[in-house]
Design a protein around this motif. Sequence first.
Motif, PDB file in Angstrom:
ATOM      1  N   ASP A   1       0.832  -1.208   0.069  1.00 21.10           N
ATOM      2  CA  ASP A   1      -0.032   0.040  -0.147  1.00 21.10           C
ATOM      3  C   ASP A   1       0.879   1.411  -0.055  1.00 21.10           C
ATOM      4  O   ASP A   1       0.501   2.292  -0.986  1.00 21.10           O
ATOM      5  CB  ASP A   1      -0.913   0.001   1.167  1.00 21.10           C
ATOM      6  N   LEU A   2       1.940   1.160   0.851  1.00 16.63           N
ATOM      7  CA  LEU A   2       2.889   2.362   0.735  1.00 16.63           C
ATOM      8  C   LEU A   2       3.504   2.465  -0.584  1.00 16.63           C
ATOM      9  O   LEU A   2       3.501   3.697  -0.917  1.00 16.63           O
ATOM     10  CB  LEU A   2       3.751   2.320   2.047  1.00 16.63           C
ATOM     11  N   LEU A   3       3.913   1.403  -1.109  1.00 19.20           N
ATOM     12  CA  LEU A   3       4.624   1.586  -2.288  1.00 19.20           C
ATOM     13  C   LEU A   3       3.639   2.001  -3.479  1.00 19.20           C
ATOM     14  O   LEU A   3       4.083   2.791  -4.362  1.00 19.20           O
ATOM     15  CB  LEU A   3       5.122  -0.100  -2.753  1.00 19.20           C
ATOM     16  N   ALA A   4       2.425   1.691  -3.291  1.00 18.51           N
ATOM     17  CA  ALA A   4       1.334   2.334  -4.205  1.00 18.51           C
ATOM     18  C   ALA A   4       1.078   3.772  -4.158  1.00 18.51           C
ATOM     19  O   ALA A   4       0.871   4.498  -5.091  1.00 18.51           O
ATOM     20  CB  ALA A   4       0.055   1.223  -4.473  1.00 18.51           C
ATOM     21  N   PHE A   5       1.101   4.070  -2.768  1.00 18.07           N
ATOM     22  CA  PHE A   5       0.844   5.145  -2.381  1.00 18.07           C
ATOM     23  C   PHE A   5       1.905   6.360  -2.934  1.00 18.07           C
ATOM     24  O   PHE A   5       1.791   7.414  -3.488  1.00 18.07           O
ATOM     25  CB  PHE A   5       0.835   5.518  -0.856  1.00 18.07           C
ATOM     26  N   LEU A   6       3.275   5.819  -3.132  1.00 18.03           N
ATOM     27  CA  LEU A   6       4.260   6.460  -3.646  1.00 18.03           C
ATOM     28  C   LEU A   6       4.438   6.524  -5.041  1.00 18.03           C
ATOM     29  O   LEU A   6       4.554   7.488  -5.885  1.00 18.03           O
ATOM     30  CB  LEU A   6       5.682   5.919  -3.211  1.00 18.03           C
ATOM     31  N   LEU A   7       4.088   5.255  -5.911  1.00 19.42           N
ATOM     32  CA  LEU A   7       4.223   5.417  -7.153  1.00 19.42           C
ATOM     33  C   LEU A   7       2.967   5.342  -8.072  1.00 19.42           C
ATOM     34  O   LEU A   7       3.022   5.360  -9.155  1.00 19.42           O
ATOM     35  CB  LEU A   7       4.916   3.843  -7.480  1.00 19.42           C
ATOM     36  N   GLY A   8       1.716   5.192  -7.536  1.00 22.30           N
ATOM     37  CA  GLY A   8       0.493   5.385  -8.302  1.00 22.30           C
ATOM     38  C   GLY A   8       0.105   4.075  -8.820  1.00 22.30           C
ATOM     39  O   GLY A   8       0.076   2.873  -8.110  1.00 22.30           O
ATOM     40  N   ASP A   9      -0.674   4.116  -9.985  1.00 16.78           N
ATOM     41  CA  ASP A   9      -1.436   3.220 -10.443  1.00 16.78           C
ATOM     42  C   ASP A   9      -0.509   2.073 -11.053  1.00 16.78           C
ATOM     43  O   ASP A   9       0.394   2.136 -11.583  1.00 16.78           O
ATOM     44  CB  ASP A   9      -2.530   3.497 -11.716  1.00 16.78           C
ATOM     45  N   TRP A  10      -0.879   0.706 -10.983  1.00 12.91           N
ATOM     46  CA  TRP A  10      -0.310  -0.431 -11.234  1.00 12.91           C
ATOM     47  C   TRP A  10      -0.646  -0.808 -12.796  1.00 12.91           C
ATOM     48  O   TRP A  10      -1.815  -0.339 -13.206  1.00 12.91           O
ATOM     49  CB  TRP A  10      -0.379  -1.716 -10.373  1.00 12.91           C
ATOM     50  N   ALA A  11       0.173  -1.599 -13.582  1.00 10.01           N
ATOM     51  CA  ALA A  11      -0.004  -2.047 -14.662  1.00 10.01           C
ATOM     52  C   ALA A  11      -0.149  -3.483 -15.049  1.00 10.01           C
ATOM     53  O   ALA A  11      -0.935  -3.863 -15.841  1.00 10.01           O
ATOM     54  CB  ALA A  11       0.728  -1.279 -15.790  1.00 10.01           C
ATOM     55  N   GLY A  12       0.789  -4.386 -14.162  1.00 11.56           N
ATOM     56  CA  GLY A  12       0.416  -5.701 -14.379  1.00 11.56           C
ATOM     57  C   GLY A  12       1.127  -6.328 -13.021  1.00 11.56           C
ATOM     58  O   GLY A  12       2.271  -5.648 -12.487  1.00 11.56           O
TER      59      GLY A  12
END
Length: 364
Positions: A188-199
């Motif tokens: 969650d912290l990773l996605a909070f920092l990096l935004g939307d995922w692709a794969g």
Amino acid sequence: MTTSLRCALVGTGAVAHLHARAVAAHPHARLVAVTNLHRTVADDFAAQWDVPAVYDDLDELLAAEHPDVVLICTPPGAHHGQTLQAFAAGAHVVVEKPPASSLDELDEMRAAAAAADRQLAVVFQQRTGTAAAHVRRLLQAGALGRPLIAVCQTLWYRDAAYFAVPWRGRWETEGGGTTLGHGIHQLDLLAFLLGDWAGVQGRLWRLDRQTQTEDASTATITFESGVVAQVVTSAVSPREVSSIRIDTQKATITVEHLYGHGHQNWAITPVPGLEREAAAWALPDHEERSDHEPLLRDVFDALLAGDRLPPTATDPARSFEIVAAIYASAAADGAVITPVDLATHPTHRSGFASPVSDMRAIRT
Ligand SMILES: NC(=O)c1ccc[n+]([C@@H]2O[C@H](COP(=O)([O-])OP(=O)(O)OC[C@H]3O[C@@H](n4cnc5c(N)ncnc54)[C@H](O)[C@@H]3O)[C@@H](O)[C@H]2O)c1
């Protein structure tokens, strides 16, 4: 406008104490009632936190108290039903991670929030703290150049006694294993920092524990921004660490901690030669650690002001989808799962039960 939030809490176990502490710290919130599957556990909790009312179940509590906010601290299998109950009773909801046992359930919870015109806040407290906010701002502003590659580790140790609790280690009651229960925080912290995922490409492993679910997982995540992240999650690692490393064009960002981070846990190391530019990246003087308290404070402040929830408490689907995609990939024999796959697959949205490679049987 409500001038003070009347909060009720369901599930007076371990994490509930962090909620009670956060409510006690807020000048315009108070805990008016609690309930638990076991009455005596709720009674003890109420006595410890000076809560005036205890009920035998959530229905009774909601009917009698009409709370403004319900704090849901039960095991994951109960989150969906109790969230719908709370919205039907007109309350806002703060639900512990993982928010639900499936993407379908989370969709229903979000739809119920919209229908009731109430807010659904999810506790992913790793997003809070002044350092995470600062690093996110730097990344969003492009100050560190483009982020390129990341490593995300949740290497924790949970012994057999931990899994002896009846709801743990089983698909039906916990919903998933260490990926859903533990790794989700750093993801969650990773996605909070990096935004939307692709794969997402993932595998589930049973290395040592007597669980139905996985006790370790490995995954590769690509983000829309082009970042590639390698993720390892484990419940069998004696030297425990939670860590994220992001290499950008100009610097390496690292955070290493266990259950919460302050400024000393973070470092931004510039490419040699960029030291002067790096002076502008320094963490702010004012420090707040990541914790339940700042999260609930910001949620309560938003509710009191009639504002949208803060970014630290919204968009639960982003990291939840990444976790779901790790399970979906394991179910698809390691295939790459995209957001479209998750949105359209007949079963990926309905639960996480997936094949786990059992390595305990392998002897050298
Ligand atoms: N954010 C964090 O850092 C963090 C930390 C620990 C746990 N959690 C999450 O919090 C939740 C609870 O975890 P915990 O460690 O406190 O568990 P726990 O077992 O200590 O407490 C759960 C409590 O809920 C009660 N309960 C179970 N089903 C219920 C029901 N249907 N109605 C009412 N009460 C019920 C149990 O009797 C127990 O007292 C889980 O979702 C977990 O993943 C989050």
